[in-house]
Design a protein around this motif. Structure first.
Motif, PDB file in Angstrom:
ATOM      1  N   MET A   1       0.849  -1.199   0.000  1.00  0.00           N
ATOM      2  CA  MET A   1       0.000   0.000   0.000  1.00  0.00           C
ATOM      3  C   MET A   1       0.885   1.250   0.000  1.00  0.00           C
ATOM      4  SD  MET A   1      -2.826   1.196   2.802  1.00  0.00           S
ATOM      5  CE  MET A   1      -1.695   1.767   4.039  1.00  0.00           C
ATOM      6  N   ARG A   2       0.689   2.099  -0.998  1.00  0.00           N
ATOM      7  CA  ARG A   2       1.514   3.316  -1.094  1.00  0.00           C
ATOM      8  C   ARG A   2       0.694   4.594  -0.933  1.00  0.00           C
ATOM      9  NH1 ARG A   2       3.785   0.363  -5.325  1.00  0.00           N
ATOM     10  NH2 ARG A   2       2.983   1.734  -6.939  1.00  0.00           N
ATOM     11  N   ARG A   3      -0.611   4.473  -1.091  1.00  0.00           N
ATOM     12  CA  ARG A   3      -1.458   5.662  -0.907  1.00  0.00           C
ATOM     13  C   ARG A   3      -2.877   5.214  -0.545  1.00  0.00           C
ATOM     14  NH1 ARG A   3      -0.785   4.549  -6.080  1.00  0.00           N
ATOM     15  NH2 ARG A   3       1.347   5.300  -5.980  1.00  0.00           N
ATOM     16  N   VAL A   4      -3.557   6.107   0.184  1.00  0.00           N
ATOM     17  CA  VAL A   4      -4.954   5.863   0.547  1.00  0.00           C
ATOM     18  C   VAL A   4      -5.796   6.917  -0.157  1.00  0.00           C
ATOM     19  CG1 VAL A   4      -6.624   5.944   2.441  1.00  0.00           C
ATOM     20  CG2 VAL A   4      -4.422   4.815   2.783  1.00  0.00           C
ATOM     21  N   LEU A   5      -6.877   6.470  -0.779  1.00  0.00           N
ATOM     22  CA  LEU A   5      -7.753   7.373  -1.522  1.00  0.00           C
ATOM     23  C   LEU A   5      -9.141   7.353  -0.884  1.00  0.00           C
ATOM     24  CD1 LEU A   5      -8.496   9.062  -4.069  1.00  0.00           C
ATOM     25  CD2 LEU A   5      -8.897   6.886  -5.243  1.00  0.00           C
ATOM     26  N   LEU A   6      -9.541   8.488  -0.329  1.00  0.00           N
ATOM     27  CA  LEU A   6     -10.875   8.590   0.273  1.00  0.00           C
ATOM     28  C   LEU A   6     -11.872   9.051  -0.784  1.00  0.00           C
ATOM     29  CD1 LEU A   6      -9.939  10.354   3.646  1.00  0.00           C
ATOM     30  CD2 LEU A   6     -10.128   7.890   3.163  1.00  0.00           C
ATOM     31  N   VAL A   7     -12.970   8.325  -0.893  1.00  0.00           N
ATOM     32  CA  VAL A   7     -14.021   8.690  -1.848  1.00  0.00           C
ATOM     33  C   VAL A   7     -15.353   8.740  -1.108  1.00  0.00           C
ATOM     34  CG1 VAL A   7     -12.766   7.579  -3.749  1.00  0.00           C
ATOM     35  CG2 VAL A   7     -14.596   6.316  -2.596  1.00  0.00           C
TER      36      VAL A   7
END
Ligand code: S3P
Length: 174
Positions: free
Chosen positions: A1-7
């Motif tokens: 995991m390199r980034r978290v994307l909140l939607v």
């Protein structure tokens, strides 16, 4: 995991929970809407008014492409960006997407009655929010993980996300 994307929908807490989550992970935080406003040098309502929604969606897409190339970052997307079917399946490897769920009633209470969300500029704001959310839900549901936010504090939602991320990475490691 390199980034978290909140939607998720407007008022789901992406821009409030995002910095908390980034702080807890010692990552940086970036917001699609703020990136667009910085690069355009004007507010989102001004972009909608002066150049229309299709132009906004174009610059939003460009902002997303450059922000999704970053590592060790928590990203808050705008509520419409992930509403395109298939978009969340096409994010770069290493991105964990998280859908912050909210009901239209709570979303509107959080968003307030102002003019800063042009897509809610409608005489029947609740009807409009319900309609938008019902068409968008299928796309938001493509996220890897989801968390309910109604009646919860940003800190509580952040804790849930951290627990979900921990559990899913243990699951992946086996
Ligand atoms: C939009 C949501 C907004 C902003 C723009 C359009 C939408 O972002 O990108 O007003 O279509 O749902 P937030 O979800 O951060 O309010």
């Amino acid at each position: 995991m390199r980034r978290v994307l909140l939607v998720g929908f407007m008022g789901s807490g992406k821009s409030t929970v995002g910095p908390l989550l980034a702080g807890a992970m010692s990552w940086r935080f970036e917001d699609f809407d703020s990136h667009v406003e910085r690069s355009e040098g004007r507010s989102i309502p001004d972009i909608f008014r002066e150049d229309g929604e299709p132009y906004f969606r174009k610059v939003e897409g460009e902002a997303a492409t450059s922000l999704l190339a970053l590592d060790e970052v928590v990203l808050a997307s705008g509520g419409g960006w992930a509403a395109v079917p298939g978009r969340l399946r096409a994010v770069p490897d290493g991105t964990v997407s998280i859908w912050l769920r909210v009901t239209p009633e709570v979303a509107l209470a959080r968003a307030g009655g102002g003019t800063d969300r042009p897509v809610l500029d409608h005489p029947d704001r609740l009807g409009r929010a319900r309609e938008l959310l019902s068409t968008r839900t299928v796309s938001y549901a493509e996220a890897d993980l989801e968390v309910d936010t109604d009646g919860r504090t940003p800190e509580d939602v952040c804790e849930s996300i951290l627990a979900l991320i921990r559990a899913s990475s243990e699951h992946i490691r086996g």
